[in-house]
Design a protein around this motif. Sequence first.
Motif, mmCIF file in Angstrom:
data_model
loop_
_atom_site.group_PDB
_atom_site.id
_atom_site.type_symbol
_atom_site.label_atom_id
_atom_site.label_comp_id
_atom_site.label_asym_id
_atom_site.label_seq_id
_atom_site.Cartn_x
_atom_site.Cartn_y
_atom_site.Cartn_z
ATOM 1 N N GLU A 107 0.848 -1.182 0.000
ATOM 2 C CA GLU A 107 0.000 0.000 0.000
ATOM 3 C C GLU A 107 0.885 1.234 0.000
ATOM 4 O O GLU A 107 1.990 1.210 0.533
ATOM 5 C CB GLU A 107 -0.969 0.012 1.182
ATOM 6 N N VAL A 108 0.381 2.280 -0.620
ATOM 7 C CA VAL A 108 1.086 3.557 -0.699
ATOM 8 C C VAL A 108 0.322 4.563 0.145
ATOM 9 O O VAL A 108 -0.867 4.791 -0.080
ATOM 10 C CB VAL A 108 1.186 4.049 -2.161
ATOM 11 N N LYS A 109 1.004 5.147 1.122
ATOM 12 C CA LYS A 109 0.426 6.212 1.934
ATOM 13 C C LYS A 109 1.088 7.506 1.482
ATOM 14 O O LYS A 109 2.315 7.606 1.522
ATOM 15 C CB LYS A 109 0.684 5.965 3.418
ATOM 16 N N TYR A 110 0.291 8.459 1.027
ATOM 17 C CA TYR A 110 0.865 9.685 0.473
ATOM 18 C C TYR A 110 0.318 10.932 1.150
ATOM 19 O O TYR A 110 -0.764 10.930 1.718
ATOM 20 C CB TYR A 110 0.615 9.748 -1.038
ATOM 21 N N ASP A 111 1.107 11.990 1.058
ATOM 22 C CA ASP A 111 0.731 13.340 1.469
ATOM 23 C C ASP A 111 1.156 14.275 0.355
ATOM 24 O O ASP A 111 2.317 14.247 -0.062
ATOM 25 C CB ASP A 111 1.453 13.760 2.758
ATOM 26 N N ILE A 112 0.239 15.086 -0.109
ATOM 27 C CA ILE A 112 0.536 16.076 -1.142
ATOM 28 C C ILE A 112 0.162 17.449 -0.593
ATOM 29 O O ILE A 112 -0.951 17.633 -0.097
ATOM 30 C CB ILE A 112 -0.231 15.789 -2.445
ATOM 31 N N ASP A 113 1.085 18.380 -0.683
ATOM 32 C CA ASP A 113 0.834 19.764 -0.283
ATOM 33 C C ASP A 113 0.876 20.641 -1.529
ATOM 34 O O ASP A 113 1.708 20.433 -2.421
ATOM 35 C CB ASP A 113 1.883 20.243 0.722
ATOM 36 N N VAL A 114 -0.020 21.606 -1.556
ATOM 37 C CA VAL A 114 -0.158 22.526 -2.684
ATOM 38 C C VAL A 114 0.360 23.887 -2.239
ATOM 39 O O VAL A 114 0.035 24.355 -1.152
ATOM 40 C CB VAL A 114 -1.648 22.619 -3.100
ATOM 41 N N TYR A 115 1.166 24.532 -3.085
ATOM 42 C CA TYR A 115 1.735 25.847 -2.770
ATOM 43 C C TYR A 115 1.446 26.837 -3.878
ATOM 44 O O TYR A 115 1.690 26.531 -5.030
ATOM 45 C CB TYR A 115 3.247 25.760 -2.574
ATOM 46 N N PRO A 122 -1.812 26.506 -8.519
ATOM 47 C CA PRO A 122 -0.623 26.355 -7.680
ATOM 48 C C PRO A 122 0.675 26.579 -8.454
ATOM 49 O O PRO A 122 0.748 26.318 -9.651
ATOM 50 C CB PRO A 122 -0.698 24.907 -7.195
ATOM 51 N N ASP A 123 1.697 27.044 -7.736
ATOM 52 C CA ASP A 123 3.037 27.190 -8.301
ATOM 53 C C ASP A 123 3.826 25.889 -8.192
ATOM 54 O O ASP A 123 4.672 25.601 -9.023
ATOM 55 C CB ASP A 123 3.830 28.274 -7.554
ATOM 56 N N ARG A 124 3.545 25.121 -7.102
ATOM 57 C CA ARG A 124 4.300 23.887 -6.853
ATOM 58 C C ARG A 124 3.442 22.893 -6.077
ATOM 59 O O ARG A 124 2.456 23.257 -5.459
ATOM 60 C CB ARG A 124 5.550 24.095 -6.022
ATOM 61 N N PHE A 125 3.946 21.662 -6.093
ATOM 62 C CA PHE A 125 3.342 20.566 -5.348
ATOM 63 C C PHE A 125 4.466 19.816 -4.650
ATOM 64 O O PHE A 125 5.533 19.615 -5.221
ATOM 65 C CB PHE A 125 2.619 19.585 -6.278
ATOM 66 N N SER A 126 4.210 19.388 -3.430
ATOM 67 C CA SER A 126 5.163 18.563 -2.694
ATOM 68 C C SER A 126 4.486 17.231 -2.415
ATOM 69 O O SER A 126 3.372 17.192 -1.888
ATOM 70 C CB SER A 126 5.552 19.242 -1.379
ATOM 71 N N SER A 127 5.148 16.145 -2.787
ATOM 72 C CA SER A 127 4.604 14.813 -2.587
ATOM 73 C C SER A 127 5.552 14.002 -1.716
ATOM 74 O O SER A 127 6.741 13.926 -1.999
ATOM 75 C CB SER A 127 4.429 14.124 -3.944
#
Length: 169
Positions: A107-115, A122-127
């Motif tokens: 399983e993949v547990k992910y967090d994505i933040d939008v900036y 958005p200008d960027r994404f952090s995964s």
Amino acid sequence: MTRLSDREVRTERGQNIKTTTYDPETGRPISETGTIRQDFGSTPRGDNSAAIGRLGEAGDQGGHLGGHRFFGDTPDEGIAPQAGNLNMGAWRTMENEWADWTKLGYEVKYDIDVYPPGAARPDRFSSKYIVRDPKTGKVIYKNQERFRNKAGQSFQRITWREMKDGYGK
């Protein structure tokens, strides 16, 4: 889809679950966290992703933060205007890696933040994500990537062969 509050929505599909946090004023995503256990591949689309893509710049597409292939149609709050080359290039490559992990039973547990958070475009994404063996709870792989919302972004994925040889069950 379940509205948890005026800032959060939960989406489930099969064994996959995600929670999207969004700006209630703009309706645009701030962050998303989820667990992927299944890949449903390409399925018909009926959400608003094309219209959300048009909120951005010429050539943008509506990019599903957690991937349409995992969650199907997504509420607008989980879709952001992404440069078409990012959405169909580096982001898709990351999703392909996630799909391959699930095919091996992980399983993949992910967090994505939008900036910036809640931005119309958005200008960027952090995964950030971890790959975990659901039977043992052991984390077998983790990665973090930052993407600018423009063409030319890259993602160096773990190949299927590397997964099978190094992490296969």
